[in-house]
Design an enzyme around this catalytic site. Structure first.
Site, PDB file in Angstrom:
ATOM      1  N   ASP A  14       0.631  -1.312  -0.090  1.00  0.00           N
ATOM      2  CA  ASP A  14      -0.038   0.016  -0.047  1.00  0.00           C
ATOM      3  C   ASP A  14       0.807   1.424  -0.002  1.00  0.00           C
ATOM      4  OD1 ASP A  14      -2.164   1.599  -0.097  1.00  0.00           O
ATOM      5  OD2 ASP A  14      -2.843   1.048   1.934  1.00  0.00           O
TER       6      ASP A  14
ATOM      7  N   HIS B 246       2.700   3.178  -9.012  1.00  0.00           N
ATOM      8  CA  HIS B 246       2.550   1.717  -9.243  1.00  0.00           C
ATOM      9  C   HIS B 246       3.680   1.242  -9.998  1.00  0.00           C
ATOM     10  CE1 HIS B 246      -1.387   2.290  -7.422  1.00  0.00           C
ATOM     11  NE2 HIS B 246      -1.978   3.225  -8.649  1.00  0.00           N
TER      12      HIS B 246
ATOM     13  N   LEU C 113      10.862 -20.521  -4.818  1.00  0.00           N
ATOM     14  CA  LEU C 113      10.089 -19.627  -4.100  1.00  0.00           C
ATOM     15  C   LEU C 113       8.574 -19.661  -5.007  1.00  0.00           C
ATOM     16  CD1 LEU C 113       9.234 -17.035  -2.239  1.00  0.00           C
ATOM     17  CD2 LEU C 113       9.769 -15.662  -4.256  1.00  0.00           C
TER      18      LEU C 113
HETATM   19  C1  FPP Z   1      -2.233   0.443  -3.141  1.00  0.00           C
HETATM   20  O1  FPP Z   1      -1.676   1.514  -3.100  1.00  0.00           O
HETATM   21  C2  FPP Z   1      -1.552  -0.432  -4.341  1.00  0.00           C
HETATM   22  C3  FPP Z   1      -2.284  -1.005  -5.149  1.00  0.00           C
HETATM   23  C4  FPP Z   1      -3.701  -0.884  -5.335  1.00  0.00           C
HETATM   24  C5  FPP Z   1      -1.743  -1.806  -6.178  1.00  0.00           C
HETATM   25  C6  FPP Z   1      -0.376  -2.558  -6.075  1.00  0.00           C
HETATM   26  C7  FPP Z   1       0.339  -2.931  -6.929  1.00  0.00           C
HETATM   27  C8  FPP Z   1       1.758  -2.669  -7.041  1.00  0.00           C
HETATM   28  C9  FPP Z   1       2.533  -2.684  -6.039  1.00  0.00           C
HETATM   29  C10 FPP Z   1       2.316  -3.252  -8.438  1.00  0.00           C
HETATM   30  C11 FPP Z   1       2.033  -4.737  -8.847  1.00  0.00           C
HETATM   31  C12 FPP Z   1       3.117  -5.322  -9.500  1.00  0.00           C
HETATM   32  C13 FPP Z   1       2.996  -6.316 -10.285  1.00  0.00           C
HETATM   33  C14 FPP Z   1       4.149  -7.131 -10.588  1.00  0.00           C
HETATM   34  C15 FPP Z   1       1.583  -6.679 -10.369  1.00  0.00           C
HETATM   35  P1  FPP Z   1      -2.648   2.941  -3.752  1.00  0.00           P
HETATM   36  O2  FPP Z   1      -2.438   3.044  -4.973  1.00  0.00           O
HETATM   37  O3  FPP Z   1      -4.004   2.693  -2.953  1.00  0.00           O
HETATM   38  O4  FPP Z   1      -1.769   4.009  -2.593  1.00  0.00           O
HETATM   39  P2  FPP Z   1      -2.361   5.101  -1.791  1.00  0.00           P
HETATM   40  O5  FPP Z   1      -3.074   4.511  -0.612  1.00  0.00           O
HETATM   41  O6  FPP Z   1      -1.195   5.836  -1.391  1.00  0.00           O
HETATM   42  O7  FPP Z   1      -3.266   5.885  -2.609  1.00  0.00           O
END
Ligand code: FPP
Length: 254
Positions: free
Chosen positions: A34, A51, A145
């Site tokens: 997150d 992201h 893994l």
């Molecule tokens: C939450 O942060 C994160 C997500 C909804 C997406 C997580 C995805 C990745 C870390 C990349 C994925 C990688 C692969 C390889 C599939 P948020 O956008 O809600 O952050 P915020 O709470 O600060 O707005």
């Protein structure tokens, strides 16, 4: 109180703790990644830049999981609730697995990583499904893994769909009411062939589960950090592992 090992033994030595020095390493680590949006905002960048940075940290985290001898790494990459984000962000998030695999699959194969997913796979766009399916196929015989992406995953939906399948099989007289127990229900979940997570990490200071593995986390140790996902690194990971090794897991016993 067990002594907490510092990540570096002393400032002078600046030698990181060796993987072998960590005992009682969790076999299955699950992570709610997150804070990508906030990380981008702090830099005046669009959310998708967060992201993208988060995707690169996924690769680094996979390497750490291998280094610290973790068996299963489950990453919450896209939730059933994430569909409600703006269309361009949803599309970007769902293109990330393809981008990730395009860049890193050869390395993952070299490192003996097996790729799997949990979640409603069929409802994903074709460009996501094809890339992930290809990677699953290419890595299915690897025994290092297990990198498990929760993609289009929602725990309540998972449990509901398990209950519906159980009811159908009950109608088909596959078992009696008495045979419906925790073990049977577990067999109907996406995670049927996975051990439950030992450690759950959530970044960005939020302390909630957000519909992630509600059944499977019943006895999991939780570890929260204020660090935003794109800033996650070895030092933070080792801090979580060292905290875990000092926890006493009693599973309801004494
Ligand atoms: C939450 O942060 C994160 C997500 C909804 C997406 C997580 C995805 C990745 C870390 C990349 C994925 C990688 C692969 C390889 C599939 P948020 O956008 O809600 O952050 P915020 O709470 O600060 O707005």
């Amino acid at each position: 109180m067990p002594m907490k090992l510092p990540f570096f033994r002393s400032k002078k030595e600046a030698q990181p703790i060796q993987a072998e020095e960590l005992t009682n390493v969790p076999e299955h680590v699950a992570i709610i990644m997150d804070g990508n949006g906030r990380w981008a905002k702090q830099r005046g960048l669009p959310r998708i830049a967060g992201h993208k940075a988060g995707m690169d940290v996924v690769k680094e985290t996979v390497e750490l999981a291998i280094k610290y001898k973790i068996n299963v790494l489950t990453l919450f990459a896209f939730s059933t609730e994430n569909w409600s984000r703006p269309k361009h962000e949803v599309e970007y998030l769902l293109r990330l697995p393809k981008e990730f695999l395009h860049i890193y699959l050869p390395d993952l194969i070299k490192n003996n990583v097996r790729i799997e997913t949990i979640g409603d796979f069929d409802s994903l766009p074709n460009y996501t499904k094809e890339a992930v399916q290809y990677a699953k196929e290419k890595t299915k015989n690897n025994d290092g893994l297990l990198l498990n992406f929760a993609l289009n995953y929602g725990s309540r939906k998972e449990i509901l769909s398990a209950i519906k399948s159980i009811m159908k099989d009950f109608d088909d007289e596959k078992f009696s009411v008495e045979q419906v127990d925790e073990n049977l229900l577990s067999q109907y979940l996406y995670t049927h062939d996975l051990q439950d997570p030992d450690l759950l990490i959530r970044t960005s200071g939020e302390q909630r589960l957000s519909n992630f593995l509600l059944w499977q986390l019943a006895y999991t140790e939780f570890w929260f950090t204020d660090i935003l996902w794109p800033d996650f690194n070895e030092e933070i990971f080792v801090e979580a592992l060292m905290d875990y090794q000092n926890r006493s897991r009693r599973f309801g016993g004494i």
